[in-house]
Design a protein around this motif. Sequence first.
Motif, PDB file in Angstrom:
ATOM      1  N   ASN A 252     -10.700   1.867  -2.145  1.00 29.49           N
ATOM      2  CA  ASN A 252      -9.992   2.713  -3.098  1.00 29.49           C
ATOM      3  C   ASN A 252      -8.773   1.989  -3.677  1.00 29.49           C
ATOM      4  O   ASN A 252      -8.505   2.069  -4.889  1.00 29.49           O
ATOM      5  CB  ASN A 252      -9.555   4.008  -2.430  1.00 29.49           C
ATOM      6  CG  ASN A 252      -8.857   4.945  -3.397  1.00 29.49           C
ATOM      7  OD1 ASN A 252      -9.448   5.444  -4.336  1.00 29.49           O
ATOM      8  ND2 ASN A 252      -7.570   5.179  -3.156  1.00 29.49           N
ATOM      9  N   THR A 253      -8.057   1.260  -2.827  1.00 29.45           N
ATOM     10  CA  THR A 253      -6.889   0.506  -3.288  1.00 29.45           C
ATOM     11  C   THR A 253      -7.301  -0.568  -4.282  1.00 29.45           C
ATOM     12  O   THR A 253      -6.668  -0.741  -5.339  1.00 29.45           O
ATOM     13  CB  THR A 253      -6.150  -0.127  -2.102  1.00 29.45           C
ATOM     14  OG1 THR A 253      -5.665   0.910  -1.253  1.00 29.45           O
ATOM     15  CG2 THR A 253      -4.992  -0.983  -2.574  1.00 29.45           C
TER      16      THR A 253
ATOM     17  N   ALA B 165     -10.182   3.103   2.442  1.00 24.29           N
ATOM     18  CA  ALA B 165      -8.841   2.936   1.883  1.00 24.29           C
ATOM     19  C   ALA B 165      -8.721   1.611   1.144  1.00 24.29           C
ATOM     20  O   ALA B 165      -8.140   1.536   0.050  1.00 24.29           O
ATOM     21  CB  ALA B 165      -7.793   3.024   2.985  1.00 24.29           C
ATOM     22  N   ASP B 166      -9.282   0.554   1.722  1.00 24.06           N
ATOM     23  CA  ASP B 166      -9.224  -0.757   1.076  1.00 24.06           C
ATOM     24  C   ASP B 166      -9.994  -0.753  -0.245  1.00 24.06           C
ATOM     25  O   ASP B 166      -9.540  -1.309  -1.243  1.00 24.06           O
ATOM     26  CB  ASP B 166      -9.805  -1.833   1.999  1.00 24.06           C
ATOM     27  CG  ASP B 166      -8.907  -2.123   3.195  1.00 24.06           C
ATOM     28  OD1 ASP B 166      -7.742  -1.678   3.188  1.00 24.06           O
ATOM     29  OD2 ASP B 166      -9.370  -2.795   4.128  1.00 24.06           O
TER      30      ASP B 166
ATOM     31  N   SER C 113      -8.388   1.047  -7.617  1.00 21.51           N
ATOM     32  CA  SER C 113      -7.219   1.609  -8.302  1.00 21.51           C
ATOM     33  C   SER C 113      -6.358   0.512  -8.919  1.00 21.51           C
ATOM     34  O   SER C 113      -5.899   0.627 -10.070  1.00 21.51           O
ATOM     35  CB  SER C 113      -6.377   2.438  -7.323  1.00 21.51           C
ATOM     36  OG  SER C 113      -7.101   3.551  -6.845  1.00 21.51           O
ATOM     37  N   GLU C 114      -6.148  -0.572  -8.162  1.00 18.97           N
ATOM     38  CA  GLU C 114      -5.332  -1.671  -8.667  1.00 18.97           C
ATOM     39  C   GLU C 114      -6.026  -2.371  -9.835  1.00 18.97           C
ATOM     40  O   GLU C 114      -5.367  -2.770 -10.808  1.00 18.97           O
ATOM     41  CB  GLU C 114      -5.038  -2.662  -7.552  1.00 18.97           C
ATOM     42  CG  GLU C 114      -4.073  -2.122  -6.509  1.00 18.97           C
ATOM     43  CD  GLU C 114      -3.829  -3.091  -5.364  1.00 18.97           C
ATOM     44  OE1 GLU C 114      -4.587  -4.100  -5.279  1.00 18.97           O
ATOM     45  OE2 GLU C 114      -2.913  -2.843  -4.565  1.00 18.97           O
TER      46      GLU C 114
END
Length: 213
Positions: free
Chosen positions: A81-82, A78-79, A85-86
Amino acid sequence: MERFTNQPLGPRPHLAVFGSDKVGNFVLTTPLLRGLKEKYPAATLDFFGGETTRDLEEGCPYVDARFSLYGARDDYLADLNTFVSERRAAAGAYDLAINCDEFSELNLVVVAAVAPPYLVGASLQPDFRRKMPPGDDIRDRMLRDTDWNSPDFLARCSEILGSNYLAEIFCQIAYVETDYFRAELASAPPRTAVPDVLLHMTTTRSAKQWLPA
């Protein structure tokens, strides 16, 4: 995804450089980072490294954002991917990925996951089933060479290399020209004497030399 052979990247390229979690390797990567910003002054450069080298990465003036691929996290995927994405939202899709640690299986996966159109070094193919096939450019042959420390290696690569220095090799595989022998660290100067040349020994690339910053 295709091999980078110095294709145009546009006026504001988004670059991803993949390292490791080793201080020595990051030191040897700094000329490449500087050279990329010299070559592409308007580029955004993201560095994928580790917790061991976090302070150096955060203090490096050529790194615009960084992520620890190496280090414990409660929710790693999740980290990651975040972060990706950012960074895509802030600077656009990645235009080029440079993998400076082809021995890392983690790097192979994440390079493929960020899906740049151009690649330097090793990566899995976009379907994650197998590695990208090697190219036949002199730089690709240099990467596949297992004897980076010998005079014969320099003779084989004399068209692009003037030394066995790993920082120079990193720059040359990415078509970067800079002052290879000026390594820069954000840390304070050492309080003890530093030798003129430092030598780092490993089983995979047995001679890594750099001058003190």
